[in-house]
Design a protein around this motif. Structure first.
Motif, short mmCIF file in Angstrom:
data_model
loop_
_atom_site.label_atom_id
_atom_site.label_comp_id
_atom_site.label_asym_id
_atom_site.label_seq_id
_atom_site.Cartn_x
_atom_site.Cartn_y
_atom_site.Cartn_z
N UNK A 198 0.83 -1.21 0.00
CA UNK A 198 0.00 0.00 0.00
C UNK A 198 0.86 1.26 0.00
N UNK A 199 1.98 1.20 0.70
CA UNK A 199 2.88 2.35 0.72
C UNK A 199 3.47 2.60 -0.67
N UNK A 200 3.85 1.54 -1.37
CA UNK A 200 4.38 1.71 -2.72
C UNK A 200 3.34 2.32 -3.66
N UNK A 201 2.08 1.89 -3.53
CA UNK A 201 1.02 2.46 -4.35
C UNK A 201 0.80 3.93 -4.02
N UNK B 219 1.88 9.77 -5.55
CA UNK B 219 2.51 11.06 -5.27
C UNK B 219 3.55 11.41 -6.32
N UNK B 220 4.27 10.42 -6.82
CA UNK B 220 5.25 10.69 -7.88
C UNK B 220 4.58 11.16 -9.16
N UNK B 221 3.41 10.63 -9.44
CA UNK B 221 2.67 11.07 -10.62
C UNK B 221 2.15 12.49 -10.45
N UNK B 222 1.79 12.86 -9.23
CA UNK B 222 1.16 14.16 -8.99
C UNK B 222 2.17 15.27 -8.76
N UNK B 223 3.28 14.93 -8.12
CA UNK B 223 4.25 15.95 -7.70
C UNK B 223 5.49 15.91 -8.59
N UNK B 224 5.76 16.97 -9.39
CA UNK B 224 6.93 16.94 -10.29
C UNK B 224 8.26 17.10 -9.56
N UNK B 225 8.24 17.45 -8.29
CA UNK B 225 9.49 17.67 -7.56
C UNK B 225 10.00 16.40 -6.89
N UNK B 226 9.21 15.34 -6.91
CA UNK B 226 9.63 14.07 -6.31
C UNK B 226 10.29 13.19 -7.35
N UNK B 227 11.32 12.49 -6.95
CA UNK B 227 12.02 11.56 -7.84
C UNK B 227 12.29 10.27 -7.09
N UNK B 228 12.15 9.16 -7.80
CA UNK B 228 12.44 7.85 -7.22
C UNK B 228 13.90 7.50 -7.46
N UNK C 271 15.50 -3.12 2.73
CA UNK C 271 15.61 -2.01 1.78
C UNK C 271 14.70 -2.19 0.58
N UNK C 272 14.36 -3.43 0.24
CA UNK C 272 13.52 -3.67 -0.93
C UNK C 272 12.08 -3.23 -0.70
N UNK C 273 11.66 -3.16 0.54
CA UNK C 273 10.28 -2.77 0.84
C UNK C 273 10.13 -1.30 1.16
N UNK C 274 11.23 -0.54 1.11
CA UNK C 274 11.18 0.89 1.42
C UNK C 274 11.34 1.71 0.15
N UNK C 275 10.39 2.55 -0.17
CA UNK C 275 10.54 3.41 -1.36
C UNK C 275 11.57 4.50 -1.11
N UNK C 276 12.44 4.69 -2.08
CA UNK C 276 13.47 5.72 -1.96
C UNK C 276 13.02 6.92 -2.79
N UNK C 277 12.59 7.95 -2.09
CA UNK C 277 12.04 9.14 -2.72
C UNK C 277 12.84 10.34 -2.26
#
Length: 523
Positions: A34-37, A42-51, A330-336
């Motif tokens: 759910x966190x990844x979704x 948020x990445x789609x909505x916010x242009x200042x965020x990068x993965x 680390x695989x379950x944590x999104x890096x933003x």
């Protein structure tokens, strides 16, 4: 008494649930899926965020200082940790490691943005990097991810979907009848079949809804029940097994009597089954063996959902010095990360006040998201470390040494609110050498000890009951009263009804049914 108005100033404290605080609370209880979704949205909505997919994806351009890095970490400073080591109080036996949201974000300060054009033409990437144009230049028209030199198309585009149960039955209905009325009723019945293959709506309700006779619906249902797989569209288990036996031409009177009393089969009341079916022991054993070869859920072979593997949020492993290492997966944590330089360049060119307000809102949201993700990681690690400290016996010796534990004990030990611990342990799991277990597994009720001894974990008592039953013999089958006495001899003060409840939760039959099973296997 005169009435008058006056202005007074009062100073007080109050907790205000800001949107940012609500966001942090929401992120805390989400599972990693759910966190990844949520982060993807948020990445789609916010242009200042990068993965950041890997450590090499974030680098600093030549000549930049860390404060001018094009990818800036907006993280929470301080927090409940000092560096990456968890403060375990007076017991330095446990070491913890903060990864991804902590250590990886710290390293991002000393790196630079290497290549944000990995999916684009290199020449376009160089033009964007050298000029004043925006760095997020779209790919050339017509380029769908590959190059122009004849690369193979995307593999996913060549995949075909699995045939669902409804599609499989509908295709057979088209071949079975041309009558439009029968097709309409048959389609309605097929829609009422669940994933297991059972008809979950009565034919009376179908007839009333479609405005037709009950005989017509029964006739079409009989047609649908003749489709593959055998046993489909049955209304209960007995009818499902009967349909499969008819398909094998094995539904004789003796088998019909056996299927009509599945309750006796479940109880293993073999003398009653022999009298009911009129067969001897050898024939009864053969009939029961044939019954086991049938499929009680014929629809599960179609459109079955993929098995979801439980991915741990935290790993626990033994350290060389005998302590436990607790580290985040680390695989379950999104890096933003927040692209600070992109915001600076874009806000300079913004003329309208609405554009500047939008960019400021995006920057604030991005900063809060990264802070919330880092704080979430720290909190999960802190709670998991305390769980490992409390349940040290489980990790050393197994389930029998699981201690009683509740949320309040963990909350008081780490200085957090009980509701926060409850949110952290929801939808989270710990990977251990004994398997991947949900965090809630380690919180068990306390069973008082006999003669003033220490209390026992309910899960440990349940495990002990299973061990005692597994060690039974045909001559020594333990009743619930006997189990109570054996547990009291081992220092567990437990009631008979509690033993019965634990036995039923483990799906262990009663002592009478177990004795019958032992006698049957002995023959």
């Amino acid at each position: 008494m005169s009435l008058m108005q006056r202005l007074e100033m009062r100073q007080g404290q109050a907790l205000v649930m800001t949107p940012q605080l609500l966001q942090a609370i929401k992120l805390l209880q989400l599972s990693h899926l759910d966190l990844a979704a949520y982060v993807d949205a948020e990445l789609e909505r916010n242009p200042l965020l990068e993965r950041v997919e890997s450590e090499g994806d974030v680098e600093r351009t030549p000549g930049e200082t860390p404060s001018e890095s094009s990818v800036d970490r907006q993280g929470d400073e301080g927090g409940d940790f000092e560096g990456s080591d968890f403060d375990g109080g007076d017991e330095p036996w446990i070491a913890t490691t903060l990864t991804a949201s902590g250590a990886d974000m710290e390293s991002a300060l000393d790196t630079r943005l290497d290549n944000v054009f990995s999916d684009e033409n290199p020449s376009h990437a160089r033009e964007a990097a050298s000029g004043d144009m925006l760095s997020l230049t779209p790919a050339p028209y017509g380029n769908t991810g590959g190059s122009f030199d004849g690369d193979a198309p995307d593999f996913e585009a060549t995949l075909t979907a699995e045939t669902s149960l409804r599609e499989h039955l509908a295709a057979q209905l088209d071949l079975a009848t041309r009558d439009p009325v029968d097709r309409l009723i048959g389609g309605f019945l097929i829609d009422a079949v669940d994933d297991a293959g059972y008809l979950r709506e009565s034919i009376e309700a179908v007839a009333e809804r479609l405005g037709t006779s009950l005989d017509t619906v029964a006739r079409v249902l009989k047609l649908v029940q003749g489709f593959e797989p055998a046993g489909i569209a049955a209304r209960d288990l007995a009818e499902c097994l009967a349909l499969q036996l008819r398909d094998r031409d094995r539904f004789d009177p003796a088998m019909q009597a056996l299927v009509s009393r599945l309750d006796l089969v479940a109880k293993r009341d073999f003398p009653a089954l022999r009298r009911l079916c009129g067969v001897d022991d050898e024939d009864l054993v053969e009939m029961l063996s044939e019954l086991r070869r049938l499929d009680p859920k014929p629809g599960r072979a179609f459109g079955a959902r993929a098995v979801e593997v439980l991915i741990p949020d935290v790993f626990v492993r033994a350290a060389p010095d005998g302590s436990w290492l607790v580290e985040l997966n680390a695989e379950s944590l999104p890096r933003v990360l927040v692209n600070q330089s992109y915001y600076t360049r874009v806000v300079r060119g913004a003329v309208a006040e609405g554009d500047k307000a939008f960019l400021s809102e995006c920057l604030q949201t991005a900063n809060w998201l990264t802070r919330s993700l880092e704080q979430r990681a720290r909190t999960i690690l802190k709670v998991a470390s305390e769980i490992v400290r409390q349940q040290d016996g489980f990790f050393l010796h197994g389930v029998a040494h699981l201690r009683p534990l509740n949320l309040k004990t963990v909350a008081e030990a780490i200085g957090m609110h009980e509701s926060t611990v409850s949110r952290v342990t929801s939808n989270k799991s710990i990977g251990t050498s004994r398997g991947t277990l949900e965090m809630k597994y380690f919180f068990t009720a306390a069973i008082p000890g006999a003669a003033g001894t220490a209390s026992h974990s309910s899960e440990a008592v349940r495990h002990r009951i299973k061990q005692l039953v597994d060690g039974e013999t045909a001559k020594d089958v333990l009743s619930d009263d006997a189990l109570v006495q054996k547990l009291k001899d081992e220092g567990v003060d437990i009631a008979r009804r509690t033993v019965a409840k634990y036995r039923e939760s483990l799906r262990i039959p009663s002592s009478i049914e177990r004795r019958r099973a032992h006698l049957t296997s002995a023959r």
